[in-house]
Design an enzyme around this catalytic site. Structure first.
Site, PDB file in Angstrom:
ATOM      1  N   PHE A 112       0.810  -1.220   0.000  1.00 63.28           N
ATOM      2  CA  PHE A 112       0.000   0.000   0.000  1.00 63.28           C
ATOM      3  C   PHE A 112       0.841   1.267   0.000  1.00 63.28           C
ATOM      4  CE2 PHE A 112       0.832   0.050   4.530  1.00 63.28           C
ATOM      5  CZ  PHE A 112       0.616   1.355   4.952  1.00 63.28           C
ATOM      6  N   LYS A 113       2.108   1.169   0.372  1.00 70.75           N
ATOM      7  CA  LYS A 113       2.937   2.370   0.402  1.00 70.75           C
ATOM      8  C   LYS A 113       3.089   2.995  -0.990  1.00 70.75           C
ATOM      9  CE  LYS A 113       3.470   1.541   4.738  1.00 70.75           C
ATOM     10  NZ  LYS A 113       4.646   1.370   5.521  1.00 70.75           N
ATOM     11  N   ASP A 114       2.897   2.194  -2.040  1.00 68.10           N
ATOM     12  CA  ASP A 114       2.981   2.737  -3.401  1.00 68.10           C
ATOM     13  C   ASP A 114       1.936   3.816  -3.651  1.00 68.10           C
ATOM     14  OD1 ASP A 114       5.100   1.093  -4.274  1.00 68.10           O
ATOM     15  OD2 ASP A 114       3.716  -0.529  -4.764  1.00 68.10           O
ATOM     16  N   THR A 147       7.583   0.518   3.503  1.00 64.76           N
ATOM     17  CA  THR A 147       7.885   1.915   3.167  1.00 64.76           C
ATOM     18  C   THR A 147       9.234   2.030   2.467  1.00 64.76           C
ATOM     19  OG1 THR A 147       6.558   2.873   4.944  1.00 64.76           O
ATOM     20  CG2 THR A 147       8.375   4.195   4.142  1.00 64.76           C
TER      21      THR A 147
END
Length: 494
Positions: A112-114, A147
């Site tokens: 999800f950090k993308d 991250t």
């Protein structure tokens, strides 16, 4: 739109300044002076838009300095088909009538950090231009797993930037580590730290606050910024996908316009669920924010008691991105709930000196009206992975499993069957050994061969960014003590 520190509202900043600095000079977190409300028909208008156009509309509310054209160009580059493997970018998968999974792992690093770290480099480089900054920015990142790779991929070979990532030596999965130590790019660095994520994150904060180091780097033509979720430029793009998920559910007639939903988020540093809170504040009909933790259950205890106490055993779990005992973004929520920078500052000073603080009863009551907290251990995490796969033919990673466990606990405890969006934060292929074990496999293949094993077991293809790791050279092997992180920075910035 002006930004202030959570510890001092006497000085205000433009968005570009907040994004460049990352952390406020007083150690607080840059936060909007107010949260803008969506216009009355905004959700209906957004319903038919692409993810990219939704991002432009929502981010523009907070970024008055940036033109619509700039943000449109940024969104097209950040969320285009060369970066994400689905046109939906952040698709919603419905498991049953009341349970929907928001998939945030379709980007280049499968986590999800993308969603934020593909956007942040565009925001940061544009901010540098707007502020006429001539020095090179050095991005410092502490990572609990995802991250680091997301930031490395986002800032790879971006002009006028360097990036150094610190990760806990034995605190990430094998795939996560391989993703980082094989990172390509001429402006990147990766260093392992002996210790846990909190050691790495505290070390990065010390580097930020080291005046002598800042002066040394300024003489060399560098200054620090952050790609961790302490940077507002990280949190803002995350608000988008909560609003987008609600619009998708309306568009697909899974909910009626204006119908309330709950959101359940696997949580470590508190940035992801904080973005859901901001979406609620903007006017999205979100009811309960369900905070899901693993055995490092400091947030569960805080939500239930009002006492934040990091003085407890640290657990290395199969959901390593949540192996955190100091949840930095909670400071922004405290600022929102108290509206008192001195109170926030006092809490943070207590946390730094004694390892704990307790909020006042009115603040706890406000917190509990918004949030519910639950936790589970690794055994329960694996059980849930297997159960969801058997019941729904749907494969989830350990972090997402923690969220499904929390949702199940919440529904049994409350009887609340409101439609809920469960946030899926990583591809299950990033955690093959634990996922295979949950599916009953007793002999797991070594290394990246486990990708093929999980693919054969489920019939699902391994994501291309993970399969391609086989062909990449390991570039970074350095490990330092937490006290010596400065050496890694100085050796890179010459």
């Amino acid at each position: 739109m002006q930004y202030v520190s959570t510890r001092d509202v006497s000085t205000s900043y433009m968005a570009s300044q907040a994004i460049i600095q990352g952390l406020a000079p007083d150690g607080g977190l840059m936060t909007p002076f107010y949260i803008p409300k969506l216009p009355g028909k905004a959700l209906e208008d957004l319903k038919s838009m692409s993810y990219q156009h939704r991002a432009v509309y929502i981010m523009k509310q907070f970024l008055e300095e940036f033109s619509v054209k700039e943000l449109t160009d940024f969104a097209a580059a950040a969320y285009g088909p060369e970066k994400f493997d689905t046109p939906a970018v952040a698709p919603v998968r419905s498991l049953d009538g009341n349970t929907h999974c928001l998939e945030l792992w379709h980007g280049p690093t499968c986590a999800f950090k993308d969603m934020a770290l593909q956007m942040l480099p565009h925001l940061l480089t544009a901010s540098l231009t707007k502020r006429e900054e001539e020095k090179t920015v050095c991005i410092l990142v502490a990572t609990s797993g995802d991250t680091g790779k997301g930031a490395l991929e986002g800032f790879k070979d971006v002009p006028h930037t360097r990036i150094m990532v610190f990760y806990p030596r034995d605190g990430v999965s094998q795939v996560q580590e391989l993703q980082m130590v094989t990172q390509e790019g001429n402006n990147v660095g990766v260093t392992a730290v002996r210790g846990n994520f909190d050691d790495a994150q505290s070390g990065v904060k010390r580097l930020f606050s080291d005046g002598e180091l800042r002066r040394t780097l300024a003489d060399r033509g560098f200054f620090f910024s952050s790609a961790n979720s302490i940077n507002w430029g990280r949190v803002l793009p995350q608000i988008v996908y909560y609003i987008s998920a609600y619009c998708d559910l309306m568009r697909d007639e899974k909910i009626a316009p204006g119908q309330t939903i709950n959101v359940c988020v696997p949580t470590g540093n508190f940035g992801n669920i904080l973005a859901a809170y901001y979406a609620k504040e903007m006017g999205v009909p979100i009811g309960k924010l369900i905070c899901a933790s693993n055995s490092n259950n400091v947030l569960t205890d805080f939500i239930r008691t009002g006492v934040y106490d990091r003085k407890r055993p640290f657990h290395n779990t199969m959901s390593p991105s949540m192996d955190i005992l100091i949840s930095s973004n909670l400071e922004r929520l405290l600022f929102a709930l108290t509206q008192d920078t001195q109170e926030v500052k006092q809490y943070m000073e207590q946390l730094n000196t004694s390892g704990r603080y307790e909020v006042r009863k009115p603040i706890l009551e406000r917190l509990q009206k918004l949030f519910q907290g639950y936790c589970c251990d690794d055994r329960e995490t694996q059980r849930v992975i297997g159960e969801v796969y058997r019941q729904h033919d749907y494969l989830i990673d350990p972090h997402t499993a923690v969220a499904f466990s929390a949702l199940d606990q919440y529904r049994k405890e409350s009887g609340d069957d409101t439609p809920c969006v469960v946030v899926s934060t990583a591809s299950p292929f990033k955690f093959c050994d634990n996922v295979l074990g949950a599916l009953g496999v007793t002999e797991v293949a070594q290394g990246l061969d486990a990708l093929d094993q999980l693919s054969a077991k489920t019939g699902l293809p391994a994501p291309a960014p993970l399969s391609s790791l086989r062909n990449k050279e390991i570039r970074f092997t350095r490990t330092v003590e937490k006290e010596n992180m400065v050496d890694a920075v100085l050796s890179m910035l010459v």
